[in-house]
Design a protein around this motif. Structure first.
Motif, PDB file in Angstrom:
ATOM      1  N   PRO A   1      -0.669   0.726  -4.696  1.00 17.23           N
ATOM      2  CA  PRO A   1      -0.310   1.692  -3.672  1.00 17.23           C
ATOM      3  C   PRO A   1      -1.460   2.648  -3.381  1.00 17.23           C
ATOM      4  O   PRO A   1      -2.122   3.122  -4.296  1.00 17.23           O
ATOM      5  CB  PRO A   1       0.883   2.437  -4.276  1.00 17.23           C
ATOM      6  N   ARG A   2      -1.678   2.890  -2.079  1.00 15.09           N
ATOM      7  CA  ARG A   2      -2.647   3.906  -1.703  1.00 15.09           C
ATOM      8  C   ARG A   2      -1.932   5.232  -1.524  1.00 15.09           C
ATOM      9  O   ARG A   2      -2.515   6.294  -1.626  1.00 15.09           O
ATOM     10  CB  ARG A   2      -3.338   3.498  -0.387  1.00 15.09           C
ATOM     11  N   LEU A   3      -0.631   5.140  -1.228  1.00 13.26           N
ATOM     12  CA  LEU A   3       0.145   6.364  -1.026  1.00 13.26           C
ATOM     13  C   LEU A   3       1.524   6.198  -1.651  1.00 13.26           C
ATOM     14  O   LEU A   3       2.184   5.184  -1.464  1.00 13.26           O
ATOM     15  CB  LEU A   3       0.299   6.646   0.474  1.00 13.26           C
ATOM     16  N   ILE A   4       1.932   7.217  -2.410  1.00 14.99           N
ATOM     17  CA  ILE A   4       3.290   7.223  -2.945  1.00 14.99           C
ATOM     18  C   ILE A   4       4.048   8.329  -2.227  1.00 14.99           C
ATOM     19  O   ILE A   4       3.612   9.477  -2.225  1.00 14.99           O
ATOM     20  CB  ILE A   4       3.286   7.516  -4.462  1.00 14.99           C
ATOM     21  N   ILE A   5       5.150   7.970  -1.587  1.00 13.11           N
ATOM     22  CA  ILE A   5       5.981   9.012  -0.971  1.00 13.11           C
ATOM     23  C   ILE A   5       7.181   9.209  -1.887  1.00 13.11           C
ATOM     24  O   ILE A   5       7.950   8.286  -2.137  1.00 13.11           O
ATOM     25  CB  ILE A   5       6.451   8.607   0.436  1.00 13.11           C
TER      26      ILE A   5
ATOM     27  N   SER B   1       0.809  -1.211   0.000  1.00 14.97           N
ATOM     28  CA  SER B   1       0.000   0.000   0.000  1.00 14.97           C
ATOM     29  C   SER B   1       0.844   1.264   0.000  1.00 14.97           C
ATOM     30  O   SER B   1       0.361   2.351  -0.268  1.00 14.97           O
ATOM     31  CB  SER B   1      -0.947   0.005   1.205  1.00 14.97           C
ATOM     32  N   LEU B   2       2.123   1.123   0.296  1.00 18.48           N
ATOM     33  CA  LEU B   2       2.998   2.291   0.327  1.00 18.48           C
ATOM     34  C   LEU B   2       4.126   2.111  -0.685  1.00 18.48           C
ATOM     35  O   LEU B   2       4.801   1.092  -0.689  1.00 18.48           O
ATOM     36  CB  LEU B   2       3.585   2.436   1.741  1.00 18.48           C
ATOM     37  N   ALA B   3       4.313   3.095  -1.553  1.00 21.86           N
ATOM     38  CA  ALA B   3       5.422   3.039  -2.502  1.00 21.86           C
ATOM     39  C   ALA B   3       6.340   4.211  -2.215  1.00 21.86           C
ATOM     40  O   ALA B   3       5.871   5.318  -1.966  1.00 21.86           O
ATOM     41  CB  ALA B   3       4.905   3.114  -3.928  1.00 21.86           C
ATOM     42  N   MET B   4       7.640   3.949  -2.203  1.00 20.63           N
ATOM     43  CA  MET B   4       8.558   5.049  -1.940  1.00 20.63           C
ATOM     44  C   MET B   4       9.501   5.261  -3.113  1.00 20.63           C
ATOM     45  O   MET B   4      10.038   4.320  -3.677  1.00 20.63           O
ATOM     46  CB  MET B   4       9.356   4.790  -0.659  1.00 20.63           C
ATOM     47  N   VAL B   5       9.684   6.530  -3.469  1.00 25.84           N
ATOM     48  CA  VAL B   5      10.581   6.887  -4.558  1.00 25.84           C
ATOM     49  C   VAL B   5      11.583   7.894  -4.004  1.00 25.84           C
ATOM     50  O   VAL B   5      11.192   8.879  -3.392  1.00 25.84           O
ATOM     51  CB  VAL B   5       9.802   7.539  -5.725  1.00 25.84           C
ATOM     52  N   PHE B   6      12.886   7.615  -4.197  1.00 25.31           N
ATOM     53  CA  PHE B   6      13.903   8.506  -3.640  1.00 25.31           C
ATOM     54  C   PHE B   6      14.613   9.282  -4.733  1.00 25.31           C
ATOM     55  O   PHE B   6      14.475   8.993  -5.924  1.00 25.31           O
ATOM     56  CB  PHE B   6      14.938   7.711  -2.848  1.00 25.31           C
ATOM     57  N   GLN B   7      15.434  10.236  -4.281  1.00 22.25           N
ATOM     58  CA  GLN B   7      16.212  11.030  -5.234  1.00 22.25           C
ATOM     59  C   GLN B   7      17.117  10.138  -6.085  1.00 22.25           C
ATOM     60  O   GLN B   7      17.212  10.300  -7.283  1.00 22.25           O
ATOM     61  CB  GLN B   7      17.065  12.036  -4.465  1.00 22.25           C
TER      62      GLN B   7
END
Ligand code: SF4
Lengths: 228, 599
Positions: free
Chosen positions: B451-455, B369-375
């Motif tokens: 994903p419900r939220l992408i950070i 449910s959470l996806a994270m994308v970094f620099q």
């Protein structure tokens, strides 16, 4: 300074492909382009940091200011010592006075000389780097992405300094940046690089308002804008 | 860091050795040299726990006394090796190219040469005895040091400050002495500690081979050599010196290791300690995808980069968190994703994702449910694995898909983020893709679940503007299509203004303003937000005026005082501002500000 047919090769890869460009006295010429466009290689060639073919005239004492003021000052040297490195020709007393004069030129108080780089903000460090470069009495200043590692809130003071150095010292400046808004604000002329070549060159406001090259147009469209 | 068992053991052992070297000879010296014709070649007894030698001298005393000599010899050998190595390693940077290459080549050849052979050869040439052995071991240590110096010097030589010095015409010798050596001294000194351990063992080895210390002098190696002939009859006579050498060697190596690790100061990701800051009184917002209340991140020593931060994200919404370096925005994202590095601690009044407290979510639920994308997309991609396989992994682990299904979905997702020829890209390794393509692959990885939220933490900062534009468009597209919400962290207020629906402005760890994006350019109420916007040059900035900037700097996470953190830089600040902190309060429709002067 005049660059004629300048080519930089790294092995089989041609980073800069016979570029011709002039930076007249008292002018800031902007060089914009994306990564791999060759703008940094061109800057390094002009600064004598990479080998090239072609000719560069009228720039015998080039100084460069680097992108990251955290990396361009030796962390173990006091600010005064760093600035004095370009002044080894002067005797001790005169050197101290000159360091103070240079710091004043970039609007930093003289007491900064006794501090270490870590005690200064990013904007202040970048001023120190500029002061150090000025100490060598350059006939061309190459500014390579000098505000891209800085916070927006201090960027303005460095950009204002660059413009005032042109006005007060008549120093020709090659200003390299990927940020078109910054280039538009600072530069008198702008050259757009793409694939190792200059695809467009002209007075800044003209290039920005009436881009002739499709690549320039695409760059301009990509600039993020606040919806006002 | 000094708490680990190996660190304690190393420190204690080395401490003991130093004490022994100082007090050994004065205390046991006489006893060690006392010849007793009546007690020749004895084994262990109450009077002589480690037995006696062929002149009846007490071996325990001799082992204790030999400590000083053994350690001094090792120190001399290590110093010789270090000095010779540093000189050899540093020479190439001041010599003309040809000679430099010759020195480098010689060092490379010596590094490949077995150290013990080198030591023995030198010792034989220099003559038997302590001097030869020390020289020999020194020579054996030198190539390693030279190589280390070269590698370290090369990295410093590439630093901008060295380039700057070169451009200023600073002579090469001065660059070496003033810039290079001081900046590589630390790792070299650390290496010296480890070399000491090596030298100790090496010297013992030399003496043991009869190449080292000659009678009547003796070190541990010599004692070992003398005892070895009797090892089948009275083994105890060899054990004393053997144990001494081993303990000292281990001690120096452990200490060297500890120091090296301390210097590297790597932050080991560890478990986060979660503590509740305040009781959760009012009702949670069931509709929000993400609800954060009173989030605080603390590091030891009173360093608090995030202070009582609250924000919420509703379905389909893109919320931008904007702030300058040191504002705490990235740690906010890390805290929400459970990624705050050790030794940071995270506290909150409420931290709910998709209507559930994060502690109630299973790893699997969190993973989908959470996806994270970094620099840096490489932070999320394993460089050793093919892109397609990594994406498929997500589906296999979290959704129980079969390998084939997972692969198919991976290729489909890669196509979804507009990677050209996705089946081909899936077979590539991350380094074969450009920066923009890698970032797309990471986004595709997030889309493997639902994903419900992408950070997204500075996802476009390392990219070119034209690529940035594409990634921003992709993020917008993805949220619209999947109905997921996004928290977009950026230092670039223009990017945030372009992409987001709502903007949260952070300063010194706190939210100072929260407003709808269409008010950002002209309707901002906080002096900091306004100053940020006026200091941002854009395509319409008046070139005849100086560009605005904010004097001073943001207080560090340990320096924040009682009042408004912006007060020292604020043009509107009053006395009240520096003593009393303004709370975030309603300013207009969906608009909140923390400023006494905003009316
Ligand atoms: S509270 Fe005071 S110091 Fe803080 S932003 Fe408002 S006016 Fe400035």
């Amino acid at each position: 300074m005049k660059i004629k047919d300048l080519t930089v090769r790294f092995g089989a890869f041609t980073a800069v492909d016979s570029v011709t460009l002039e930076v007249p006295p008292g002018r800031i010429v902007g060089l914009v382009g994306e990564s791999g466009s060759g703008k940094s290689s061109l800057a390094k060639a002009v600064s004598g940091l990479v080998p090239y073919s072609g000719s560069i005239t009228g720039a015998s004492r080039v100084q460069m200011v680097f992108q990251d003021p955290y990396a361009s000052l030796d962390p173990r040297m006091k600010i005064g010592e760093s600035v004095a490195e370009g002044l080894l020709r002067l005797p001790g007393q005169a050197r101290v006075a000159e360091v103070a004069r240079l710091l004043d030129l970039v609007s930093l108080p003289a007491e900064v000389a006794g501090r270490y780089p870590r005690e200064l903000s990013g904007g202040q460090r970048q001023r120190v780097a500029i002061a150090r470069a000025l100490g060598a009495e350059p006939d061309l200043l190459v500014a390579d992405e000098i505000t891209s590692a800085l916070d927006v809130s201090v960027q303005g003071s460095v950009l204002n300094l660059v413009r005032s150095l042109r006005d007060r010292l008549g120093l020709p400046i090659l200003f390299i940046s990927h940020n078109l808004a910054v280039v538009r604000y600072v530069c008198d002329e702008v050259a757009v690089m793409h694939g190792g070549r200059i695809v467009e060159h002209g007075p800044t406001l003209e290039v920005v308002s009436e881009p002739a090259d499709p690549y320039t147009r695409m760059l301009l469209e990509s600039v993020p804008r606040l919806r006002r | 860091m000094l708490r680990t068992p190996s660190a304690i053991a190393g420190t204690v052992l080395v401490g003991l050795m130093v004490v022994l070297a100082v007090i050994g000879p004065p205390i046991w010296g006489d006893q060690a040299d006392l010849i007793d014709a009546g007690a020749i070649l004895q084994g262990s007894s109450a009077a002589h726990p480690l037995g006696t030698d062929n002149l009846g001298r007490d071996l325990l005393a001799r082992v204790l006394v030999a400590g000083r000599f053994s350690l001094l010899l090792a120190l001399a050998a290590a110093l010789i090796g270090a000095v010779a190595g540093v000189v050899l390693g540093a020479l190439p940077s001041v010599l003309p190219t040809r000679l430099a290459r010759l020195v480098t080549g010689a060092v490379n050849a010596l590094v490949a040469f077995p150290g013990l052979l080198l030591a023995m050869f030198t010792a034989v040439v220099a003559g038997l005895g302590a001097r030869g052995a020390v020289l020999g071991i020194g020579v054996a240590i030198a190539p390693g040091f030279a190589r280390l110096t070269q590698t370290l010097a090369a990295s410093v030589a590439g630093a901008d400050y060295v380039s700057a010095a070169r451009m200023l015409g600073v002579p090469r010798r001065r660059i070496l002495v003033r810039h290079v050596l001081p900046n590589i001294a630390e790792p070299l000194i650390l290496n010296l500690t480890q070399a000491l351990g090596g030298a100790l063992l090496g010297l013992a080895g030399m003496s043991f081979l009869g190449l080292g210390v000659q009678p009547p002098s003796y070190d541990w190696g010599r004692l070992l050599f003398d005892g070895f002939g009797r090892i089948y009859v009275t083994p105890v006579v060899a054990i004393g010196p053997a144990v001494a050498v081993a303990l000292a060697g281990i001690g120096f190596n452990l200490l060297g290791d500890t120091l090296a690790r301390r210097a590297a100061r790597t932050t080991v990701p560890g478990k986060k300690a979660t503590t509740s800051v305040a009781a959760d009184t009012d009702k949670p917002d069931e509709g929000a995808v993400l609800e954060v209340k009173d989030l605080t991140v603390t590091f030891p020593g009173g360093v608090t980069p995030v202070r009582q931060l609250s924000l919420s994200v509703r379905p389909g919404e893109i919320v931008g968190v904007v702030g300058e370096s040191g504002s705490g925005k990235s740690l906010t994202a890390a805290a929400i994703g459970g990624l705050v590095p050790y030794p940071g601690t995270v506290g909150y009044g409420r931290l709910r994702l998709c209507g559930k407290d994060v502690t109630e979510l299973s790893r699997k639920e969190l993973g989908t449910s959470l996806a994270m994308v970094f620099q840096d997309p490489m932070a999320s991609l394993n460089p050793a694995l093919k892109v397609g396989g990594q994406l498929a992994e997500v589906a296999v682990v979290h959704q129980g898909a079969t390998r084939a299904e997972a692969r198919g979905r991976a290729v489909d997702r890669l196509g979804h983020v507009h990677l050209p020829e996705p089946d081909k890209q899936a077979k590539k390794h991350p380094h074969e893709l450009s920066g923009g393509m890698r970032q797309r692959a990471v986004i595709a990885m997030g889309l493997m679940g639902t994903p419900r939220l992408i950070i997204a933490d500075e996802p476009t900062t390392a990219l070119d503007v034209t690529v940035q534009r594409q990634i921003l468009r992709l993020l917008r597209e993805v949220t619209e299509e999947t109905g997921s919400a996004a928290l977009f962290i950026s230092h670039d207020i223009a990017v945030v203004g372009e992409l987001c629906d709502r903007v949260v402005v952070m300063y010194a760890g706190r939210v100072v303003e929260e407003l709808p994006v269409d008010r950002l350019a002209t309707g901002a109420a906080h002096p900091y937000t306004r100053a940020l916007i006026t200091s941002l040059p854009d395509m319409d900035t008046d070139r005849t005026l100086p560009l605005a900037s904010i004097p001073g700097r943001q207080p560090g996470p340990a320096e924040v005082g009682d009042g408004c953190a912006f007060a020292p830089r604020c043009a509107l600040a009053t006395d009240r501002c520096s003593t009393e902190r303004p709370l975030l309060s309603v300013y207009g429709d969906a608009h909140q500000v923390a400023c006494w002067e905003a009316k």
